[in-house]
Design a protein around this motif. Structure first.
Motif, PDB file in Angstrom:
ATOM      1  N   MET A  78      33.063  40.878  46.750  1.00 11.96           N
ATOM      2  CA  MET A  78      33.599  39.597  47.201  1.00 11.96           C
ATOM      3  C   MET A  78      32.678  38.936  48.223  1.00 11.96           C
ATOM      4  SD  MET A  78      37.687  40.113  47.664  1.00 11.96           S
ATOM      5  CE  MET A  78      37.804  38.437  48.322  1.00 11.96           C
ATOM      6  N   LEU A 110      30.843  35.408  47.471  1.00 10.91           N
ATOM      7  CA  LEU A 110      31.187  34.249  48.287  1.00 10.91           C
ATOM      8  C   LEU A 110      29.994  33.750  49.080  1.00 10.91           C
ATOM      9  CD1 LEU A 110      34.712  35.332  49.577  1.00 10.91           C
ATOM     10  CD2 LEU A 110      34.216  33.438  48.022  1.00 10.91           C
ATOM     11  N   ARG A 134      27.216  32.203  46.683  1.00  6.53           N
ATOM     12  CA  ARG A 134      27.700  30.976  46.056  1.00  6.53           C
ATOM     13  C   ARG A 134      27.678  29.830  47.058  1.00  6.53           C
ATOM     14  NH1 ARG A 134      33.886  30.206  44.215  1.00  6.53           N
ATOM     15  NH2 ARG A 134      34.049  30.005  46.485  1.00  6.53           N
ATOM     16  N   ILE A 173      42.498  42.220  53.125  1.00  8.55           N
ATOM     17  CA  ILE A 173      42.289  40.779  52.983  1.00  8.55           C
ATOM     18  C   ILE A 173      43.309  40.005  53.816  1.00  8.55           C
ATOM     19  CG2 ILE A 173      42.381  38.843  51.359  1.00  8.55           C
ATOM     20  CD1 ILE A 173      41.302  40.797  49.236  1.00  8.55           C
ATOM     21  N   PHE A 206      42.687  28.689  48.883  1.00  7.18           N
ATOM     22  CA  PHE A 206      41.396  29.378  48.851  1.00  7.18           C
ATOM     23  C   PHE A 206      41.593  30.878  49.059  1.00  7.18           C
ATOM     24  CE2 PHE A 206      37.768  31.091  51.231  1.00  7.18           C
ATOM     25  CZ  PHE A 206      36.724  30.826  50.349  1.00  7.18           C
ATOM     26  N   TYR A 207      42.431  31.244  50.019  1.00 11.38           N
ATOM     27  CA  TYR A 207      42.687  32.661  50.293  1.00 11.38           C
ATOM     28  C   TYR A 207      43.376  33.336  49.112  1.00 11.38           C
ATOM     29  CZ  TYR A 207      41.807  31.242  55.159  1.00 11.38           C
ATOM     30  OH  TYR A 207      41.256  30.746  56.325  1.00 11.38           O
ATOM     31  N   VAL A 244      43.323  32.442  45.920  1.00  9.05           N
ATOM     32  CA  VAL A 244      42.387  32.549  44.798  1.00  9.05           C
ATOM     33  C   VAL A 244      41.443  33.734  44.994  1.00  9.05           C
ATOM     34  CG1 VAL A 244      40.412  31.440  43.687  1.00  9.05           C
ATOM     35  CG2 VAL A 244      42.486  30.135  44.124  1.00  9.05           C
ATOM     36  N   ASN A 245      40.969  33.903  46.209  1.00  8.66           N
ATOM     37  CA  ASN A 245      40.038  35.005  46.453  1.00  8.66           C
ATOM     38  C   ASN A 245      40.732  36.365  46.441  1.00  8.66           C
ATOM     39  OD1 ASN A 245      37.105  34.094  47.170  1.00  8.66           O
ATOM     40  ND2 ASN A 245      38.442  32.532  48.026  1.00  8.66           N
ATOM     41  N   THR A 275      40.914  37.093  42.901  1.00  6.45           N
ATOM     42  CA  THR A 275      39.598  37.516  42.440  1.00  6.45           C
ATOM     43  C   THR A 275      39.360  38.989  42.753  1.00  6.45           C
ATOM     44  OG1 THR A 275      38.702  35.289  42.770  1.00  6.45           O
ATOM     45  CG2 THR A 275      37.118  37.101  42.646  1.00  6.45           C
ATOM     46  N   ALA A 276      39.792  39.421  43.938  1.00  6.56           N
ATOM     47  CA  ALA A 276      39.652  40.824  44.321  1.00  6.56           C
ATOM     48  C   ALA A 276      40.408  41.733  43.354  1.00  6.56           C
ATOM     49  CB  ALA A 276      40.145  41.038  45.746  1.00  6.56           C
TER      50      ALA A 276
END
Length: 219
Positions: free
Chosen positions: A82, A86, A89, A145, A187-188, A190-191, A194-195
């Motif tokens: 991650m 991040l 990108r 997270i 944003f949090y 979504v990430n 993703t994790a």
């Protein structure tokens, strides 16, 4: 290859010493210009988690512990991916999004966002073979997270004046200060999703590798 073999011992000592050295550097020379110091950044959380994971893998190889610490290694690998994703990108989009427009310190940034994570992932996936029953890492990973998000929003933002954005100030990464709270929350989320996706990918990849190589025992 046995986790107690000399090549594995040398590899894990190398990973451990590198992580320890960079942790020490952050403690002594990191960005202590604001409350929270270098721990304002997720990268440093991942670094110290990597140090802990490396210490446990080394202790396992040296037969000082019997616990495999599979969840520790899985969570560390996913968090590192991650961080790498991040960081690069955002950096490739605009360096000011992560570094306030400052120059890269190559030996630091390439370790934190390249070599260090790669070494951890190689160990977890190929040496330790820890990506089994990956569902066990879901709660610890989400807890890490969630803890970082709470730290950034409730402490770092409150007690720091910079970076300054168009919406707020103090959040560790400049672009976050240009987002309204609902946008940051999305944003949090979504990430975090993703994790979880990365954890599943590692689990599937591990299943293929371990079946193909006949690995039955994790480190």
């Amino acid at each position: 290859m046995s986790i107690h073999s000399r090549p594995v011992l040398y590899y894990r000592w190398t990973v451990f010493l590198l992580a320890a050295g960079y942790c020490l550097y952050q403690m002594l020379f990191g960005s202590w210009t604001g409350p929270g110091g270098p721990f304002r950044y997720l990268t440093i959380w991942a670094l110290f988690l990597s140090f802990y994971a490396a210490s446990r893998m080394l202790a396992r190889t040296e037969r000082r512990i019997t616990r495999a610490h599979e969840v520790t290694a899985m969570s560390t690998a996913v968090l590192n991916v991650m961080v790498v994703f991040l960081y690069w990108r955002l950096y490739l989009t605009d360096p000011a999004l992560v570094n306030n427009g400052g120059p890269i310190i190559w030996w630091l940034e390439y370790y934190l966002h390249g070599l260090g994570p790669a070494l951890q992932i190689i160990d977890a996936l190929f040496i330790g073979a820890v990506f089994r029953r990956v569902w066990r890492a879901i709660f610890p990973l989400m807890a890490i997270i969630g803890a970082y998000v709470a730290w950034a929003e409730l402490f770092v933002q409150r007690f720091n004046e910079r970076p300054v954005g168009s919406v707020t100030s103090g959040l560790p990464y400049p672009f976050l200060n240009n987002l309204e709270l609902p946008e940051r929350a999305m944003f949090y989320v979504v990430n975090a999703g993703t994790a979880l996706g990365l954890l599943v990918v590692f689990g599937l990849l591990g299943a293929v590798i371990y079946r193909a190589t006949g690995q039955r025992q994790s480190a």
